[in-house]
Design an enzyme around this catalytic site. Structure first.
Site, PDB file in Angstrom:
ATOM      1  N   CYS A  50       0.836  -1.200   0.000  1.00 44.49           N
ATOM      2  CA  CYS A  50       0.000   0.000   0.000  1.00 44.49           C
ATOM      3  C   CYS A  50       0.878   1.260   0.000  1.00 44.49           C
ATOM      4  O   CYS A  50       1.548   1.535  -0.998  1.00 44.49           O
ATOM      5  CB  CYS A  50      -0.961  -0.031   1.179  1.00 44.49           C
ATOM      6  N   HIS A  91      -3.509  -5.702   1.443  1.00 43.56           N
ATOM      7  CA  HIS A  91      -3.119  -5.928   2.833  1.00 43.56           C
ATOM      8  C   HIS A  91      -3.527  -7.332   3.276  1.00 43.56           C
ATOM      9  O   HIS A  91      -4.467  -7.919   2.756  1.00 43.56           O
ATOM     10  CB  HIS A  91      -3.822  -4.935   3.761  1.00 43.56           C
TER      11      HIS A  91
END
Length: 486
Positions: free
Chosen positions: A330, A427
């Site tokens: 991310c 994630h």
């Protein structure tokens, strides 16, 4: 009739979230339908719900403990700090505003209604609602407009259990002091107390329990010993992120100022052949690192500046030259590229900054937030994995033609020409055992036969048994009160 009880703490990080998770599992095993609830949370470690919202990760773990899917109503107000004085405010799973602390204080009264609405929805489907407070009710300077502790307990007529942390010392002062400082209406909402994180023979604190009970009139529920396996459960607070010594394969993680969604570390920390080392500001990244993992960030550009200020950019380049590997997730993925542009000033002033240049990609920040649960496949190994996306920004560039993952027909992430640097927006990917094994094997790391998800379930069961042994759960149910019509 649905009953409810609220667990508040005599301070932050006294173990409220862990106790609620343990109670949720324990009462679920007794056959009750349990729902966890936290009216207001502050955390950059969020979980994505099936309906595309986000809540604090602690409430997602508590939902798992209760055997139900996470819901946005389990944490209707989530504060995600972006600076030292401001935070993004999430209401019932969606972005409400970005507010400075003083402006949030003015906005709190209008957030009570959605918090009560979410509570009402959960109560309608449960036998027992376990409400978790935030911080401490002794912060009487924050009482006006409060929706996190006594303000919410008052709004829904919930009784309160107060938890103290003996590991910090001064637990008698924590609990008796809270009793002394609270105004009588709030003080009278507390019906019982528990002492958490005791190391040693709990009988040594019998006189302390008696002293607290005599000075407060509250019912003692038990002295709970230190739960040594707590680290095996996904951490919520950045302060709980810690190094874990294991085998010779070294995973290095720079601690960013606005570290977010760091649950990517949890599955790696449980691998016995790996040592996970958190590098604090002011320390260099070890040049003998086998893998550097750059996690997510709530303020990517500011954290990239922090990264450079520590000299970590120079260390990272040296690690790659020496044959080490780098993974960015991310915000960490965005940092690895050539540039990060924020033309609309989403993270602050409109700007464009150079990235670390280890991936030939560039990122442009966009206001639309991507929130979704995702199933993917690793291109190289074919291993299946599950995770979630929670990010702003779009990343493109030549290295994206070598995607790390595939989500259906969509390519996701990027891999450098050398194969030693890769990143993605997904994630939680290392929680998937087959994927984690494939990546670690390729890097030459030892891989155990452990199942991360199974270990989480076993740890929740052990936590429930721990509370059954050391806490009077029958008394907890006695303290709970019926939920009134709201």
């Amino acid at each position: 009739m649905t009953r409810a009880i609220m667990v508040q703490g005599a301070g932050s990080n006294v173990g409220k979230s862990m106790i609620v998770a343990g109670l949720a599992r324990a009462f679920s095993r007794r056959g009750l339908v349990v729902r966890p609830f936290k009216p207001q949370n502050m955390s950059n470690n969020a979980a994505v719900t099936a309906d595309g919202g986000e809540i604090g990760r602690a409430q997602a773990l508590q939902a798992r403990a209760a055997g139900v899917a996470p819901s946005v109503h389990m944490n209707p107000v989530l504060l995600k700090p972006e600076t030292d004085t401001g935070a993004q405010v999430i209401v019932q799973g969606q972005r409400f505003a970005t507010l400075r602390a003083r402006d949030y204080a003015k906005a709190k009264p209008q957030l009570l209604a959605p918090a009560v609405d979410s509570y009402r929805r959960l109560a309608a489907e449960a036998d027992l609602v376990l409400i978790e407070g935030a911080g401490s009710p002794a912060e009487i300077n924050l009482r006006a407009g409060d929706i996190a502790n006594m303000g919410f307990a008052e709004a829904v007529a919930a009784p309160v259990i107060l938890v103290g942390d003996i590991d910090r010392g001064g637990v008698i002062a924590q609990l008796v002091g809270t009793h002394a400082i609270l105004p009588p209406p709030d003080r009278n909402r507390i019906s019982a107390f528990a002492v958490n994180k005791f190391r040693g023979d709990v009988r040594l604190f019998d006189d302390g329990v008696t002293a607290i009970a005599e000075r407060t009139g509250w019912t003692p529920l038990g002295v709970i010993p230190w739960f040594a396996d707590a680290w095996r459960l996904p951490a919520e607070d950045v302060m709980d992120v810690a190094s874990r010594r294991g085998g010779a394969f070294k995973v290095v993680v720079p601690r960013l100022n606005r570290l977010a969604n760091f649950d990517d570390l949890d599955p790696l920390a449980t691998e016995p052949g790996l040592s996970v080392e958190i590098i604090e500001a002011g320390r260099p990244l070890p040049l003998d690192a086998d893998l550097v993992l750059i996690p997510g960030s709530k303020s990517t550009i500011a954290d990239l500046a922090h990264f450079r200020a520590q000299g970590w950019d120079i260390d990272l380049a040296a690690i790659v030259r020496r044959g080490g590997h780098v993974v960015g997730v991310c915000g960490g993925y965005q940092m690895l590229g050539r540039t990060i542009a924020d033309p609309e000033g989403i993270e602050g002033a409109a700007t464009q900054v150079p990235g670390l240049g280890l991936l030939d990609v560039s990122t442009v920040m966009r206001p639309q937030k991507h929130l979704r649960l995702t199933q993917a496949t690793e291109v190289e190994s074919g291993a299946a994995l599950e995770g979630y996306e929670i990010h702003l920004g779009e990343t493109k560039g030549p290295d994206c033609t070598r995607p790390w993952l595939r989500v259906g027909d969509r390519a996701e992430g990027a891999v450098s020409a050398s194969g030693r640097v890769r990143g993605c927006y997904l994630h939680g990917l290392f929680a998937s055992d087959a994927f984690r094994a494939a990546v670690l094997t390729r890097l030459g790391a030892p891989v155990s036969a452990r199942s991360f998800e199974t270990e989480v379930e076993e740890t929740l069961d052990a936590l429930a048994a721990h509370l059954e042994t050391h806490m009077d759960l029958d008394a907890v149910l006695t303290q709970a009160r019926p939920v009134p019509e709201l």
